[in-house]
Structure formats: structure tokens, C-alpha cells
Design a protein around this motif. Sequence first.
Motif, PDB file in Angstrom:
ATOM      1  N   PHE A 175      54.680  63.635  38.607  1.00  0.00           N
ATOM      2  CA  PHE A 175      55.196  62.590  37.606  1.00  0.00           C
ATOM      3  C   PHE A 175      56.436  61.964  38.294  1.00  0.00           C
ATOM      4  N   SER A 176      56.741  62.206  39.554  1.00  0.00           N
ATOM      5  CA  SER A 176      57.704  61.576  40.303  1.00  0.00           C
ATOM      6  C   SER A 176      57.211  60.745  41.326  1.00  0.00           C
ATOM      7  N   GLU A 177      55.783  60.608  41.625  1.00  0.00           N
ATOM      8  CA  GLU A 177      55.059  59.759  42.414  1.00  0.00           C
ATOM      9  C   GLU A 177      54.572  58.792  41.811  1.00  0.00           C
ATOM     10  N   TYR A 178      54.710  57.645  41.901  1.00  0.00           N
ATOM     11  CA  TYR A 178      53.864  56.627  41.127  1.00  0.00           C
ATOM     12  C   TYR A 178      54.210  55.030  41.614  1.00  0.00           C
ATOM     13  N   TYR A 179      53.091  54.341  40.956  1.00  0.00           N
ATOM     14  CA  TYR A 179      53.219  52.803  41.429  1.00  0.00           C
ATOM     15  C   TYR A 179      53.683  52.199  40.001  1.00  0.00           C
ATOM     16  N   ARG A 180      54.666  50.964  40.245  1.00  0.00           N
ATOM     17  CA  ARG A 180      55.051  50.344  39.031  1.00  0.00           C
ATOM     18  C   ARG A 180      55.124  48.735  39.273  1.00  0.00           C
ATOM     19  N   TYR A 181      54.626  48.158  38.471  1.00  0.00           N
ATOM     20  CA  TYR A 181      54.567  46.629  38.373  1.00  0.00           C
ATOM     21  C   TYR A 181      54.520  46.196  36.719  1.00  0.00           C
ATOM     22  N   ASN A 182      55.083  44.991  36.770  1.00  0.00           N
ATOM     23  CA  ASN A 182      55.167  44.453  35.464  1.00  0.00           C
ATOM     24  C   ASN A 182      53.714  43.462  35.085  1.00  0.00           C
ATOM     25  N   GLY A 183      53.060  43.996  33.819  1.00  0.00           N
ATOM     26  CA  GLY A 183      51.993  43.140  33.783  1.00  0.00           C
ATOM     27  C   GLY A 183      51.720  42.830  32.263  1.00  0.00           C
ATOM     28  N   SER A 184      50.431  43.421  31.796  1.00  0.00           N
ATOM     29  CA  SER A 184      50.064  42.891  30.488  1.00  0.00           C
ATOM     30  C   SER A 184      49.172  43.925  29.757  1.00  0.00           C
ATOM     31  N   LEU A 185      48.909  43.736  28.283  1.00  0.00           N
ATOM     32  CA  LEU A 185      47.566  44.353  27.836  1.00  0.00           C
ATOM     33  C   LEU A 185      46.470  43.996  28.461  1.00  0.00           C
ATOM     34  N   THR A 186      45.691  44.866  28.421  1.00  0.00           N
ATOM     35  CA  THR A 186      44.335  44.313  29.223  1.00  0.00           C
ATOM     36  C   THR A 186      43.135  44.291  28.241  1.00  0.00           C
ATOM     37  N   THR A 187      43.297  44.034  27.007  1.00  0.00           N
ATOM     38  CA  THR A 187      42.549  43.423  26.114  1.00  0.00           C
ATOM     39  C   THR A 187      43.205  42.433  25.210  1.00  0.00           C
ATOM     40  N   PRO A 188      42.508  41.385  24.563  1.00  0.00           N
ATOM     41  CA  PRO A 188      43.161  40.243  24.052  1.00  0.00           C
ATOM     42  C   PRO A 188      43.986  41.063  22.825  1.00  0.00           C
ATOM     43  N   ALA A 189      45.210  40.723  22.670  1.00  0.00           N
ATOM     44  CA  ALA A 189      45.768  39.154  22.959  1.00  0.00           C
ATOM     45  C   ALA A 189      46.333  39.138  24.501  1.00  0.00           C
ATOM     46  N   CYS A 190      46.093  40.280  25.206  1.00  0.00           N
ATOM     47  CA  CYS A 190      46.556  40.296  26.599  1.00  0.00           C
ATOM     48  C   CYS A 190      47.985  40.036  27.076  1.00  0.00           C
ATOM     49  N   ASN A 191      48.909  40.187  25.864  1.00  0.00           N
ATOM     50  CA  ASN A 191      50.404  39.964  25.804  1.00  0.00           C
ATOM     51  C   ASN A 191      51.075  40.270  27.264  1.00  0.00           C
ATOM     52  N   GLU A 192      51.673  39.625  27.871  1.00  0.00           N
ATOM     53  CA  GLU A 192      52.436  40.059  28.991  1.00  0.00           C
ATOM     54  C   GLU A 192      53.892  40.785  28.676  1.00  0.00           C
ATOM     55  N   ALA A 193      53.598  42.106  28.348  1.00  0.00           N
ATOM     56  CA  ALA A 193      54.658  42.774  27.584  1.00  0.00           C
ATOM     57  C   ALA A 193      54.937  44.320  28.231  1.00  0.00           C
ATOM     58  N   VAL A 194      54.029  44.525  29.256  1.00  0.00           N
ATOM     59  CA  VAL A 194      54.015  45.771  29.622  1.00  0.00           C
ATOM     60  C   VAL A 194      54.555  46.181  31.001  1.00  0.00           C
ATOM     61  N   VAL A 195      55.352  47.279  31.007  1.00  0.00           N
ATOM     62  CA  VAL A 195      55.873  47.993  32.645  1.00  0.00           C
ATOM     63  C   VAL A 195      54.811  49.004  32.770  1.00  0.00           C
ATOM     64  N   TRP A 196      53.970  48.567  33.669  1.00  0.00           N
ATOM     65  CA  TRP A 196      53.030  49.454  34.068  1.00  0.00           C
ATOM     66  C   TRP A 196      53.346  50.530  35.023  1.00  0.00           C
ATOM     67  N   THR A 197      53.017  51.775  34.953  1.00  0.00           N
ATOM     68  CA  THR A 197      53.031  52.889  35.811  1.00  0.00           C
ATOM     69  C   THR A 197      51.756  53.544  36.082  1.00  0.00           C
ATOM     70  N   VAL A 198      51.483  53.442  37.281  1.00  0.00           N
ATOM     71  CA  VAL A 198      49.986  53.906  37.838  1.00  0.00           C
ATOM     72  C   VAL A 198      50.316  55.360  38.652  1.00  0.00           C
ATOM     73  N   PHE A 199      50.140  56.544  38.361  1.00  0.00           N
ATOM     74  CA  PHE A 199      50.245  57.639  39.092  1.00  0.00           C
ATOM     75  C   PHE A 199      49.479  57.785  40.288  1.00  0.00           C
ATOM     76  N   LYS A 200      50.151  58.290  41.613  1.00  0.00           N
ATOM     77  CA  LYS A 200      49.375  58.334  42.581  1.00  0.00           C
ATOM     78  C   LYS A 200      48.375  59.598  42.778  1.00  0.00           C
ATOM     79  N   SER A 201      48.829  60.808  42.024  1.00  0.00           N
ATOM     80  CA  SER A 201      47.819  61.955  41.679  1.00  0.00           C
ATOM     81  C   SER A 201      46.866  61.376  40.693  1.00  0.00           C
TER      82      SER A 201
END
Length: 618
Positions: A524-550
Motif C-alpha cells: 500500500f506504499s507503492e502506487y500511481y496517482r492522478y486526478n480523474g473522474s467517475l468512469t460511468t455516467p454522469a462521469c463527474n470529474e471529482a475523483v482522486v485516483w490511486t492505482v496500486f503497483k502490486s
Amino acid sequence: MLWFVASVLLLCVPAESANAIGWCYHIGECNDTTWPINFAPHCNGTRQSPIDINSSNVTINENLTDFTFTNYNNTGVLTKIENTGRTVKVSFASGVGISGGGLGESYDSLQFHLHWGNGTTEAGSEHTLNGVQYPMELHIVNAKSSYNGDTTLAVQDSSGLAALGFLIKVEPGTTDSPASWKDLTSYLSNITEMGQSATITHQISLDSLLAGVNRSSYYRYNGSLTTPSCQEAVVWTVFKEPIQISENLLKLFSTSVHVGNTSTPLMVNVWRAVQPVALPVQATKSGSSSIKATGLSLCLAALCLMYRFVVSALFLCALVPNADLADDSGWCYHLPSCGYTTWPTNNAPYCNGTRQSPININTDAVTFNSNLTAFVLNNYNATNVLTKIENTNRTIKVTIGSGVTISGGGLGESYDSLQFHLHWGNRTSVLGSEHTRNGVRYPMELHIVNSKSSFNGDTSMAVKDPAGLAALGFFIEAMPGTATQSPASWATLTSYLANITLGGQSVAITHPISLNSLLPGVDFSEYYRYNGSLTTPACNEAVVWTVFKSTIKVSSDVIDRFSTMLRIGDSSSELMVNVYRGLQTPLPVQRSFNSSSTAVSSISSLVLVVLLLVLGNS
């Protein structure tokens, strides 16, 4: 994929006859899902290609010796490059051949062609390795020399053809590399339309296009052509090591050539899906010479092994909101009229925004951020917080009870964990993660949805805040080996699927399952980070995304349950497959880990240990 051309000694159906028999990739009425019916008996046979190669299930065959490649170093044997309407094909002059490699006799090399997805955002290899699909695949087509070019005889022989398959991935940090691939792709601008061809005048050898591949290390199985008529006449060799080319060159294939004239669609996703029948696969004993484990040789071996490990490790959602976040106004995954390609128009203004998710994570382009600290996960080890599992008609959602939170991880405040859900393709053969990494898509992806604690559960406020929601994304891949019902937590979770096969059904979770038990092996200490959106409608751009490397590793039988047990409506409706949104415009991505220092530290530590062992034994 193999392309059959009986008339010109090449396995590629000519454009005019291809149109006559009516198979394609890009239209539902004639794509690869229709071939078993429209092109029986071969396309619904018992040894169809391509397949997924599970490296833990292969058997070693010591008779799989090194190949002998005749004239593969000759820079004058590539004669013509052609747009066939379904791929790009390169023809060879006579005198090019292969022998050895466990083949019964010599074979004449006739042509090569390629299969790809859509740039680096949608993978397009035909074969997959341990469930992972690569951006491209190159096939060299060969026919038994004893047939003297009579391919009508070759396709009637169960080993009449030999195909060499090379997986292709992006070479990080390069442009226009290798030079041979730059020269080859320079011809694409001359063959943008179906039927166009160009004479190859550059000095390009086959060896130069296969640079870096250890051709003594490969997998072997008996399969078929992968386009109609799908004759089961092919001895397949798939090499373990991929070809690496620059991203800009790889993208040229999906941005330069069309399936017809320039008013027709670009040629993308030109590959047949992995076939449902697993076939026996053999492998070479070893792709490299043995290393003596003494003195300096042991140190060098340790360095080599650690380097390969580090490189492999570094290579290594639609966010379905809570019920009150979802926009149920006529969107879907399974119909062209409401699938994700329609959302930017039908579900504006957010679904056509500027920070839409999911995206491809190009690890070579991410930047290190020292403020991305480890997460603090509160009550993720509690075994009574998963309260309900539900078939939402579009995914499986698990509701999380109160008191479960996340903090740290570079977030500005704590967030309440509300639910998790999953995205998948079709079993382990059709990949269905939403995010991809370096163009590689995984079988599944799990998303944990979190809302700022300060909103006290008011998600209508959260979607108005550009950081109101935080999503944790986890890639899921098939567990190596023959394990079933594993991990136990996932076997328990999926045991509930039998109770929610129909859309709208739900059931209380009574088994003790913790969130941590569903995330085994994740750092949980190794991850990627970007600011994005919900990925279904209404697709609000309100999401801090964390995608883990493992990645989470789950046995194939458990992964397959999602696409074989659940329906999108009542018992007469379709199975729930391919429930993911396609990739969106790239966004800036940061990472929490300093890859270079980690690699150097790991290698240095290992070498120090080995040196101490050597000195201690001297």
C-alpha cells in the motif's frame, strides 16, 4: 494471427476474396465471435488459436532445440509491404527458411504480418501470457519446404504450417527505435488504403526486426490459423521474450492505415480473441546458459537475476458510485446505442470532460512525488464490515459498513470507504481491467470507492468537489499454477454469486471476510496517482485516483465465475461480460515510489550478501 492466401503462397486472404466470404474484425455481423458459426467446420474446431499461455502449466520438452534461421540476416529479402484491409503484411523473397526448433523438417518463410489494438491504450496481441495481453504481436508464416510452395497441401497437413509469434511491447524512454522498425513503419504512409502496396527499398533484415529476443527460449503448441478458414494445420512457436519498440512507432499502425479507402475506419483491434479450449503447451528447458554458482560468477548471476526481477516488477475503474451517485439514464456496456462510446454525447457535459477516467499509465512518463506517503487503512482487517453484495445490472457491488476509512497516501483528509465493485472482460481470455499499464490490460480490476469524511456521507456534495471522492484501483491477474478456489477469501466472496445471478438481486454477507484478505500481497506504499473522474455516467470529474503497483492474484476458476454466472437482467438476458469503459485521454500521473533508488538498493544489498557468502567460504 495467421492469414491464409492459397493463391500466392501466403497465409493472408486477398482483399477481394476476403470481402466475398465476409469476415472482419470491426463489425458485429462478421467479427471473430461469428466465425465458429459462419466458417464451420474449422473455426469451431478443437485446436483453435490463439490461446492464453499459462507458464506454470507448460511441460518441458528437451527436444525443443535451437532454431536455424536461413537468410534472416539478409537485408534484401523483404520485398513488399501491403495493406490487406485487415492487417499489414510483408512478403519475403525465396530462400528464407527455418529448421531445427523441434520441427520435423525445414520450412520456407513466406511472410510476416502484425496484430494490434489501438495504439498503446488498447492491447492487441493475439496470444496472451499468464492472462496478460501485449500491445502487438508479429507472426512469421512458414510452410513445409517439401510442399514446394503448394499451400493447399500445407493446410491439409496437421503440421503443414509453422508460425513464429513474437509479442511486442513498448520500449520505455525511446523514440524511433529500433532503426529497423523506423524504416519499416516509414512505408505505412504509402499504404493507407486497402489493397495498396509498396516495394521495400530500405535494407532491413528479419534479424534486425527481432532484436533482443532470445530465440532459443520459446513455447510450443499445435493450433490453427486464426482467421477463416481457421484450418488446424499450424505448429505454433511463441517466444518468451518480447520485441521492444518505441511507442511512437507502435502507434503508427492504428493511426495510419484504413480498412478500406480513407473514408473508412482506421484499422484498429485487428486480433482474434483467445479461444475457450486450452491446449497443451510445451516449453524449452532454458533460454540461457547455466551459471556456475561460485565466486564472481555467483555475484554476476545475482546481479542479473535481481535486475530482471526489478525490471519485471516495475513493468508490473470505471468508478461505479454508490447507488445515489449513479446516473441510470440509459447507459450500458453491451449495446452500441448506449455503450461507452456514446456517453460523451448522450451523457454530457461531464462524460466529454477534460479529466476523464480510466487512462493508460505509461510508467516511463510518471513523475516521483515524495509527498505520496503510505496509506493508513482503518478497519480494513475487520471481518464484519462487508454487509451486502448486489448485482446492479452492470457490475457486482459490495457495500461496506460504517467506520471503515482511509487516510495518508497524500490525501488532504480522511475518507470514508463506502463500497467496492469490479470490472472484467470475459473469463481470463478476454481482458477487462479499466486502467492499463504500459498498454497492458489485466483480466479484472477492483475499485474501492471512498468519500471525504467531512461530507458525512453526502455524496451529492462529494461529486461537486474535484477531490470529493478517492478511488483505490487494484489490477487482478490469474494466479499461476493449477490452484483453484484461491485465495480462500475470494472463493468465499464469489460463493454468493449464485444468489445474485439476476439484475437487482442482493444478499447479506454472513461470512467473516475482511478487506485486507481480499487484497493479499498488495504493497500500500507503492502506487500511481492522478486526478480523474467517475468512469460511468454522469462521469463527474471529482475523483482522486490511486492505482496500486502490486496486482491481486486470484485463481482462474474464481475469475471466470463473474462472466459465467451473472446476467444483466432476468434469466433470459445476456451474461454480464466486458463491463469496462475504454481508455480516455492521457493525464499527468505521479508515483509514490522512487524506482531507481529501490532497484539500486535491492541490487546492492543482494550483491553484498553474495560477496559475504563467497568470502566466508574462501
